[in-house]
Design a protein around this motif. Structure first.
Motif, PDB file in Angstrom:
ATOM      1  N   ASN A   1      -9.760   3.366  -5.856  1.00  7.57           N
ATOM      2  CA  ASN A   1     -10.495   3.123  -4.623  1.00  7.57           C
ATOM      3  C   ASN A   1     -10.583   1.635  -4.261  1.00  7.57           C
ATOM      4  O   ASN A   1     -10.537   1.264  -3.087  1.00  7.57           O
ATOM      5  CB  ASN A   1     -11.905   3.715  -4.744  1.00  7.57           C
ATOM      6  CG  ASN A   1     -12.808   3.343  -3.589  1.00  7.57           C
ATOM      7  OD1 ASN A   1     -13.705   2.519  -3.733  1.00  7.57           O
ATOM      8  ND2 ASN A   1     -12.582   3.947  -2.435  1.00  7.57           N
ATOM      9  N   PHE A   2     -10.652   0.783  -5.281  1.00  8.34           N
ATOM     10  CA  PHE A   2     -10.779  -0.656  -5.021  1.00  8.34           C
ATOM     11  C   PHE A   2      -9.586  -1.215  -4.257  1.00  8.34           C
ATOM     12  O   PHE A   2      -9.699  -2.211  -3.545  1.00  8.34           O
ATOM     13  CB  PHE A   2     -10.961  -1.419  -6.342  1.00  8.34           C
ATOM     14  CG  PHE A   2      -9.762  -1.373  -7.248  1.00  8.34           C
ATOM     15  CD1 PHE A   2      -8.831  -2.403  -7.243  1.00  8.34           C
ATOM     16  CD2 PHE A   2      -9.553  -0.297  -8.113  1.00  8.34           C
ATOM     17  CE1 PHE A   2      -7.721  -2.373  -8.079  1.00  8.34           C
ATOM     18  CE2 PHE A   2      -8.450  -0.256  -8.949  1.00  8.34           C
ATOM     19  CZ  PHE A   2      -7.531  -1.292  -8.929  1.00  8.34           C
ATOM     20  N   LEU A   3      -8.416  -0.553  -4.372  1.00  8.47           N
ATOM     21  CA  LEU A   3      -7.222  -1.047  -3.685  1.00  8.47           C
ATOM     22  C   LEU A   3      -7.311  -0.859  -2.176  1.00  8.47           C
ATOM     23  O   LEU A   3      -6.649  -1.569  -1.421  1.00  8.47           O
ATOM     24  CB  LEU A   3      -5.970  -0.346  -4.224  1.00  8.47           C
ATOM     25  CG  LEU A   3      -5.586  -0.675  -5.676  1.00  8.47           C
ATOM     26  CD1 LEU A   3      -4.414   0.183  -6.118  1.00  8.47           C
ATOM     27  CD2 LEU A   3      -5.251  -2.153  -5.819  1.00  8.47           C
ATOM     28  N   SER A   4      -8.121   0.098  -1.724  1.00  8.58           N
ATOM     29  CA  SER A   4      -8.261   0.323  -0.278  1.00  8.58           C
ATOM     30  C   SER A   4      -9.039  -0.814   0.379  1.00  8.58           C
ATOM     31  O   SER A   4      -9.038  -0.931   1.613  1.00  8.58           O
ATOM     32  CB  SER A   4      -8.954   1.659  -0.007  1.00  8.58           C
ATOM     33  OG  SER A   4     -10.296   1.637  -0.456  1.00  8.58           O
ATOM     34  N   GLU A   5      -9.707  -1.629  -0.434  1.00  8.92           N
ATOM     35  CA  GLU A   5     -10.449  -2.768   0.093  1.00  8.92           C
ATOM     36  C   GLU A   5      -9.755  -4.093  -0.221  1.00  8.92           C
ATOM     37  O   GLU A   5     -10.230  -5.148   0.189  1.00  8.92           O
ATOM     38  CB  GLU A   5     -11.868  -2.766  -0.492  1.00  8.92           C
ATOM     39  CG  GLU A   5     -12.647  -1.503  -0.142  1.00  8.92           C
ATOM     40  CD  GLU A   5     -13.993  -1.439  -0.825  1.00  8.92           C
ATOM     41  OE1 GLU A   5     -14.311  -2.385  -1.599  1.00  8.92           O
ATOM     42  OE2 GLU A   5     -14.737  -0.465  -0.608  1.00  8.92           O
ATOM     43  N   GLU A   6      -8.653  -4.005  -0.970  1.00  8.97           N
ATOM     44  CA  GLU A   6      -7.870  -5.195  -1.290  1.00  8.97           C
ATOM     45  C   GLU A   6      -7.002  -5.580  -0.090  1.00  8.97           C
ATOM     46  O   GLU A   6      -6.308  -4.733   0.485  1.00  8.97           O
ATOM     47  CB  GLU A   6      -6.986  -4.912  -2.516  1.00  8.97           C
ATOM     48  CG  GLU A   6      -5.896  -5.922  -2.796  1.00  8.97           C
ATOM     49  CD  GLU A   6      -6.454  -7.293  -3.154  1.00  8.97           C
ATOM     50  OE1 GLU A   6      -5.883  -8.280  -2.654  1.00  8.97           O
ATOM     51  OE2 GLU A   6      -7.447  -7.346  -3.896  1.00  8.97           O
ATOM     52  N   GLN A   7      -7.027  -6.825   0.316  1.00 15.35           N
ATOM     53  CA  GLN A   7      -6.338  -7.263   1.537  1.00 15.35           C
ATOM     54  C   GLN A   7      -4.849  -6.945   1.517  1.00 15.35           C
ATOM     55  O   GLN A   7      -4.282  -6.524   2.527  1.00 15.35           O
ATOM     56  CB  GLN A   7      -6.540  -8.776   1.734  1.00 15.35           C
ATOM     57  CG  GLN A   7      -5.932  -9.301   3.036  1.00 15.35           C
ATOM     58  CD  GLN A   7      -6.210 -10.787   3.233  1.00 15.35           C
ATOM     59  OE1 GLN A   7      -6.867 -11.405   2.411  1.00 15.35           O
ATOM     60  NE2 GLN A   7      -5.705 -11.331   4.320  1.00 15.35           N
ATOM     61  N   ARG A   8      -4.199  -7.084   0.384  1.00 14.25           N
ATOM     62  CA  ARG A   8      -2.746  -6.891   0.317  1.00 14.25           C
ATOM     63  C   ARG A   8      -2.336  -5.421   0.414  1.00 14.25           C
ATOM     64  O   ARG A   8      -1.201  -5.119   0.799  1.00 14.25           O
ATOM     65  CB  ARG A   8      -2.198  -7.485  -0.982  1.00 14.25           C
ATOM     66  CG  ARG A   8      -2.224  -9.004  -1.043  1.00 14.25           C
ATOM     67  CD  ARG A   8      -1.862  -9.498  -2.423  1.00 14.25           C
ATOM     68  NE  ARG A   8      -2.854  -9.078  -3.413  1.00 14.25           N
ATOM     69  CZ  ARG A   8      -2.751  -9.331  -4.723  1.00 14.25           C
ATOM     70  NH1 ARG A   8      -1.697  -9.955  -5.198  1.00 14.25           N
ATOM     71  NH2 ARG A   8      -3.697  -8.930  -5.556  1.00 14.25           N
ATOM     72  N   THR A   9      -3.215  -4.519   0.071  1.00  6.62           N
ATOM     73  CA  THR A   9      -2.835  -3.107   0.022  1.00  6.62           C
ATOM     74  C   THR A   9      -3.574  -2.221   1.032  1.00  6.62           C
ATOM     75  O   THR A   9      -3.163  -1.078   1.251  1.00  6.62           O
ATOM     76  CB  THR A   9      -3.099  -2.544  -1.391  1.00  6.62           C
ATOM     77  OG1 THR A   9      -4.471  -2.813  -1.754  1.00  6.62           O
ATOM     78  CG2 THR A   9      -2.168  -3.195  -2.408  1.00  6.62           C
ATOM     79  N   SER A  10      -4.647  -2.703   1.629  1.00 10.03           N
ATOM     80  CA  SER A  10      -5.486  -1.849   2.478  1.00 10.03           C
ATOM     81  C   SER A  10      -4.738  -1.286   3.678  1.00 10.03           C
ATOM     82  O   SER A  10      -4.892  -0.107   4.020  1.00 10.03           O
ATOM     83  CB  SER A  10      -6.725  -2.620   2.945  1.00 10.03           C
ATOM     84  OG  SER A  10      -6.349  -3.765   3.690  1.00 10.03           O
TER      85      SER A  10
ATOM     86  N   GLY B   1       0.813  -1.216   0.000  1.00 12.24           N
ATOM     87  CA  GLY B   1       0.000   0.000   0.000  1.00 12.24           C
ATOM     88  C   GLY B   1       0.845   1.265   0.000  1.00 12.24           C
ATOM     89  O   GLY B   1       0.510   2.247  -0.675  1.00 12.24           O
TER      90      GLY B   1
ATOM     91  N   LYS C   1      -9.028   5.992  -0.719  1.00 13.31           N
ATOM     92  CA  LYS C   1     -10.042   5.569   0.249  1.00 13.31           C
ATOM     93  C   LYS C   1     -11.387   6.263   0.008  1.00 13.31           C
ATOM     94  O   LYS C   1     -12.317   6.095   0.783  1.00 13.31           O
ATOM     95  CB  LYS C   1      -9.560   5.867   1.672  1.00 13.31           C
ATOM     96  CG  LYS C   1      -8.324   5.068   2.081  1.00 13.31           C
ATOM     97  CD  LYS C   1      -7.963   5.286   3.539  1.00 13.31           C
ATOM     98  CE  LYS C   1      -8.950   4.631   4.447  1.00 13.31           C
ATOM     99  NZ  LYS C   1      -8.599   4.750   5.867  1.00 13.31           N
TER     100      LYS C   1
END
Length: 331
Positions: free
Chosen positions: A49-58, A15, A295
């Motif tokens: 925005n989708f990356l803020s909900e991705e486990q590896r990057t949140s 992240g 976010k």
């Protein structure tokens, strides 16, 4: 101890890298095309925005939006000193301080007219009154957690940055048509434009003397960030219910800001260290605002609505008229 630290770094790294890459892209657009770096950072971050909900990057994105932000604001203290405050002179110094306080007070009064609560009014009013995106992020970090906190923060950053850019273009023309002196122009530009970069751009577009004075006035406004955030934290702490999480009595980043400003006032910080701290602060804030963008959901951002935009415009006009009236009164 070593293993948990290693695991934490491994958790945050993806992240942090993404936030850093967005910050680099924003800086590239700023240097090559003159686009406001803060605005570019948040706009480039929002489609991700989708990356803020991705486990590896949140986790790394959340860390960037909160911790890097506080580091960046704290390091602004190296640019502040008692000497710069004294150099402005008492009448103009009082005008700058009153302009900040009056704008925040005015914002709190008009919020309900635009359908906004007092927390949003303080967030947007503080951003307009003090130092744009940096103030918005600092104030946002001490406000109680609520459903639309990140949306409101992103909206405020975007709106004040756009208005600041428009002011950078329009205000030098306005001051010329009004026949203001060099000193009056420097005080007006530094006392009304939201972001530091746009103040520099507006001031030096006229001449070097105006640029220096407007930057000085702007940094004095930045100085007010720490005491206002501290007072707000104390008020919010006292008004928080016994079962709710309370803001810290003295936010650590505010204390760090004040300590660095004091050290700089006593000449304890070498120029090389100040330059380095300034660069770290800029990049930390850019990465933080990129993470705030990531976010932020664009559909939710649109829910803020037109009245909130007009509220920030009204705050901006109020500050400009207040400072201009004070300049004419002093002159």
């Amino acid at each position: 101890m070593v293993q948990p630290l290693k695991d934490r770094v491994h958790e945050l790294f993806p992240g942090l890298v993404i936030a850093g890459l967005v910050a680099i892209a924003a800086q590239f657009l700023n240097e090559h095309y003159g686009a406001p770096a803060m605005l570019m950072a948040i706009l480039l971050g929002m489609p991700l925005n989708f990356l803020s909900e991705e486990q590896r990057t949140s986790a790394g994105i959340a860390f960037s939006a909160r911790t890097l932000l506080r580091i960046g604001v704290a390091l602004l203290g190296v640019r502040i000193s008692v000497e710069m405050v004294q150099a402005l002179g008492l009448p103009f110094l009082l005008l700058v301080i009153l302009g900040v306080l009056a704008t925040i007070g005015f914002s709190l009064m008009i919020g309900s007219l635009f359908g906004r609560d007092r927390l949003f009014s303080f967030l947007s009013g503080g951003a307009v009154a003090i130092c744009g995106a940096s103030a918005a992020m600092a104030i946002g970090s001490i406000l109680p957690k609520r459903e639309h906190a990140e949306r409101d923060l992103a909206f405020t950053v975007i709106t004040v940055t756009v208005l600041s850019t428009l002011a950078m273009i329009a205000y030098p023309i306005l001051t010329s048509n009004l026949g203001l002196t060099i000193d009056e122009t420097g005080v007006f530009l530094g006392g009304t434009i939201h972001d530091v970069a746009q103040v520099v751009g507006a001031g030096f577009s006229i001449n070097e003397e105006t640029g220096d004075l407007s930057t000085l006035v702007k940094l004095i406004r930045v100085t007010l960030l720490a005491p206002i955030v501290l007072i707000a934290a104390l008020i919010l702490r006292s008004s928080t219910g016994p079962d709710s999480a309370r803001p810290p009595l003295m936010p650590a980043f505010v204390l760090a800001f004040l300590v660095l400003a004091a050290c700089n006032s006593f000449g304890l910080i070498p120029e090389t260290v100040k330059d380095m701290a300034g660069q770290v602060s800029r990049w930390a804030l850019l990465a933080a605002i990129a993470a705030v963008g990531m976010k932020t959901s664009i559909p939710k951002l649109l829910e803020v609505g037109g009245p909130a935009i007009w509220m920030v415009v009204t705050q901006t006009v109020f500050l400009a008229l207040f400072v201009l009236g004070g300049i004419w009164l002093i002159g």
